[in-house]
Design an enzyme around this catalytic site. Structure first.
Site, PDB file in Angstrom:
ATOM      1  N   LYS A  90       9.000 -58.611 -15.488  1.00 49.45           N
ATOM      2  CA  LYS A  90       9.376 -59.828 -14.575  1.00 49.45           C
ATOM      3  C   LYS A  90      11.023 -59.237 -14.335  1.00 49.45           C
ATOM      4  O   LYS A  90      11.544 -59.170 -15.430  1.00 49.45           O
ATOM      5  CB  LYS A  90       9.316 -61.097 -14.578  1.00 49.45           C
ATOM      6  CG  LYS A  90       9.304 -62.056 -13.323  1.00 49.45           C
ATOM      7  CD  LYS A  90       9.118 -63.316 -13.885  1.00 49.45           C
ATOM      8  CE  LYS A  90       9.475 -64.398 -12.957  1.00 49.45           C
ATOM      9  NZ  LYS A  90       8.805 -65.845 -12.996  1.00 49.45           N
ATOM     10  N   SER A  97       4.487 -70.803 -13.072  1.00 51.94           N
ATOM     11  CA  SER A  97       4.922 -69.643 -12.667  1.00 51.94           C
ATOM     12  C   SER A  97       4.121 -68.302 -13.175  1.00 51.94           C
ATOM     13  O   SER A  97       4.263 -67.377 -12.892  1.00 51.94           O
ATOM     14  CB  SER A  97       6.435 -69.420 -12.884  1.00 51.94           C
ATOM     15  OG  SER A  97       7.091 -70.189 -11.756  1.00 51.94           O
ATOM     16  N   SER A 104       6.148 -68.312  -9.878  1.00 52.05           N
ATOM     17  CA  SER A 104       7.290 -67.263  -8.956  1.00 52.05           C
ATOM     18  C   SER A 104       6.903 -65.937  -9.779  1.00 52.05           C
ATOM     19  O   SER A 104       7.555 -64.679  -9.375  1.00 52.05           O
ATOM     20  CB  SER A 104       8.554 -67.724  -9.666  1.00 52.05           C
ATOM     21  OG  SER A 104       8.817 -67.574 -11.253  1.00 52.05           O
TER      22      SER A 104
END
Length: 592
Positions: A161, A266, A242
């Site tokens: 990420k 997330s 996310s």
């Protein structure tokens, strides 16, 4: 065009947030450290690799990458069916100087990078690839040739990420131009652990900007830096967030696996929507050093993979104490448990699995989800589990109406973000706190303000309570009660449970409050006839979208949860049954 234009080599899909407004010849090529010069070959592997093969690749049983496991990939590498270089090789050459106004980019992509190039212009799962990926892959291949293996994931490509900082040529932005070009003094600890284990950090994944902690009217998976991530099961599918791109990249086999981060949902929520396994570890089991924060009490880094066992392999690598993150000092064991060994098909036998039905009743869940959840409970019961009904989270109704959980995040962000910005050794826009971050965002056109507002920051700044304020502690104690005695921990104790389960979309909220773990596993799918709903252009519900089940446990109970999730996965094999509207076709055999 005036001002800096960031041109990202997005794995064969050449675009930026403003690419639609620019011709290719208008765009200079930039790295995190500035523009590349004329006639320069970007080091994705300009030279031809010399590969020693032990056997004829055509004689190998090479798995399809959309379902390939770590064990299968490692077996192919060990036998010499293919190399780590085969998995990541790409060459990009800048042939004509930009100043002449005629840029030609020739892209030769293979395997994982080729797969990304096939689909990334649609799903935007990956924001960039590592210019040094081939060099690292060669090093891993050479070590293998010399008989040195760093571990069971040696030489496998991974995507992480883009809020996880790396001290290399890639950018780490949390999806924002506010920290584009920012540098830390070292890799994030989890990135260092990946490298030490022999993994090839191949690229960064797109995500909801600032881990979904900026706006109240934006969409999951959108960021100024990476664009709009979408999932693969229905056109314009909401990927959740996310860790949106990490979920999609793992699902589509764009890497062996990915890393995500979670504050509240997330990891497990995008894993749910992308039909994969997502493991949110106990806060403190994995280091957050040089990971862009929201809340020191809730942030954690975890694996996202196509199988429980692969998630276990990855957790084994990244777990452990770190003197730079004091939350890891709470790890209660001297030796990290063997999470891979926990993958036992009989792990459900005799285990007490609780069902907090009041969560489903209060939050609501579509009947098809409840029906498939009940079928999953029947599978567990048949596997020997003891299903304990109505193990309610007793404070859930109060929690659902309380502003306190959000207030904790607002207070932590006001303290934790400035502390992080202070650690940057390069801070191009002098972002020092939430106020300066908001100011940059509201005045930079690529950040799409006000169509995507800054409401979460506005509220945090208006409240003005930091986690060092005397008012904070009573709020936090109330929050802990929601998660502890009135939540998951109380239910586990009262009913002597090994774990509790819920449909994944209902599972993150209470564990988030106390930092306890969750693992989500594919369970089913929304059937034909499901009503299609939208959030802006994204499809939030509709036929074909995956449904997962979340296993929730006590603090530090990852070993047990992995066993339960693995046993369920092996009894159901739900993941391969679903159909995507898009998936890459490139395979290892095609490039050998």
């Amino acid at each position: 065009m005036k001002g800096p234009i960031t041109f990202l080599l997005q794995l064969g899909a050449v675009y930026t947030s403003i690419a639609s407004a620019c011709k290719l010849s208008d765009l200079p090529i930039l790295s995190a450290h500035g523009s590349y010069g004329s006639n320069q070959c970007i080091a994705f592997g300009g030279e031809q690799a010399v590969i020693d093969r032990l056997i004829d690749p055509q004689a190998c049983d090479i798995p399809k990458l959309i379902e390939a496991t770590a064990d299968q990939l490692q077996d192919g590498l060990t036998k010499g069916c293919f190399t780590s270089v085969d998995l990541v090789k790409v060459r990009i050459t800048l042939q004509t100087p930009y100043r002449q106004g005629n840029v030609l980019i020739i892209v030769v992509v293979q395997t994982y990078v080729a797969r990304i190039a096939e689909v990334n212009s649609t799903v935007r799962a990956v924001t960039e690839i590592n210019p040094d990926a081939l060099t690292i892959a060669k090093q891993m291949d050479n070590e293998r040739k010399m008989g040195k293996l760093r571990g069971p994931l040696h030489g496998l490509p991974i995507v992480i990420k883009n809020n996880i900082f790396t001290d290399d040529k890639m950018s780490s932005t949390a999806g924002s131009y506010a920290i584009f070009g920012a540098r830390t003094s070292a890799d994030a600890t989890v990135a260092t652990k990946l490298r030490e284990a022999g993994l090839v950090i191949m690229g960064k994944s797109g995500a909801s900007q600032w881990a979904n902690f900026r706006s109240l009217n934006s969409t999951n998976g959108w960021s100024a830096y990476g664009g709009q991530v979408t999932a693969a099961y229905i056109k314009n599918q909401d990927p959740s967030g996310s860790s949106s791109g990490s979920g999609v990249a793992s699902d589509l086999g764009l890497a062996f696996a990915t890393l995500g981060t979670e504050t509240s949902g997330s990891i497990v929520s995008p894993a749910d929507k992308s039909n994969i396994v997502g493991l949110k570890p106990t806060v403190g089991l994995t280091s957050r050093r040089f990971v862009v924060p929201i809340s020191e009490r809730q942030d954690t880094v975890g694996p996202m993979a196509r199988s429980v066992k692969d998630a276990a392999y990855l957790l084994q690598v990244i777990a452990g104490k770190d003197s730079n993150d004091n939350y890891t000092s709470a790890i209660p064991f001297d030796t990290i448990p063997d999470y891979v060994k926990a993958c036992d098909i009989n792990a459900l036998k005799g285990k007490r699995i609780g069902v907090p039905r009041n969560v489903i009743k209060i939050f609501g869940s579509p009947q098809t989800v409840v029906d498939q959840f009940n079928q999953a409970l029947a599978v567990m019961k048949k596997a020997g589990a003891i299903i304990v009904e109505n193990t309610d989270f007793t404070s859930f109704a109060e929690f659902a109406q309380s502003p306190i959980p959000d207030d904790i995040l607002y207070a932590d962000s006001l303290t934790n973000l400035p502390a992080f910005f202070k650690q940057l050794k390069v801070n191009p826009h002098n972002i020092t706190d939430l106020e300066s971050l908001r100011r940059f965002t509201q005045h930079h056109r690529l950040e799409e303000y006000p169509s995507r507002d800054t409401a979460r920051w506005d509220i945090a700044l208006q409240k003005g309570i930091k986690n060092t304020d005397p008012k904070f502690w009573p709020m936090y104690q109330k929050n802990v009660k929601f998660g502890n005695e009135g939540g998951i921990l109380g239910a586990l104790r009262r009913h002597k449970l090994d774990a509790a389960v819920l449909p994944t979309d209902l599972s993150p909220y209470i564990p988030a409050l106390i930092g306890s773990p969750i693992i989500t596993v594919p369970m089913g799918v929304y059937p034909n006839g499901t009503k299609v709903n939208h959030d802006r252009e994204l499809v939030t519900s509709g036929p074909g979208i995956p449904i997962g089940i979340g296993f929730m446990g006590d603090l530090w109970s990852e070993e047990k949860l992995i066993g339960l999730a693995y046993a369920f996965e092996q009894k159901t094999h739900a993941r391969p049954k679903l159909k995507r509207f898009i998936q890459p076709k490139k395979e290892v055999k095609g490039i050998l």
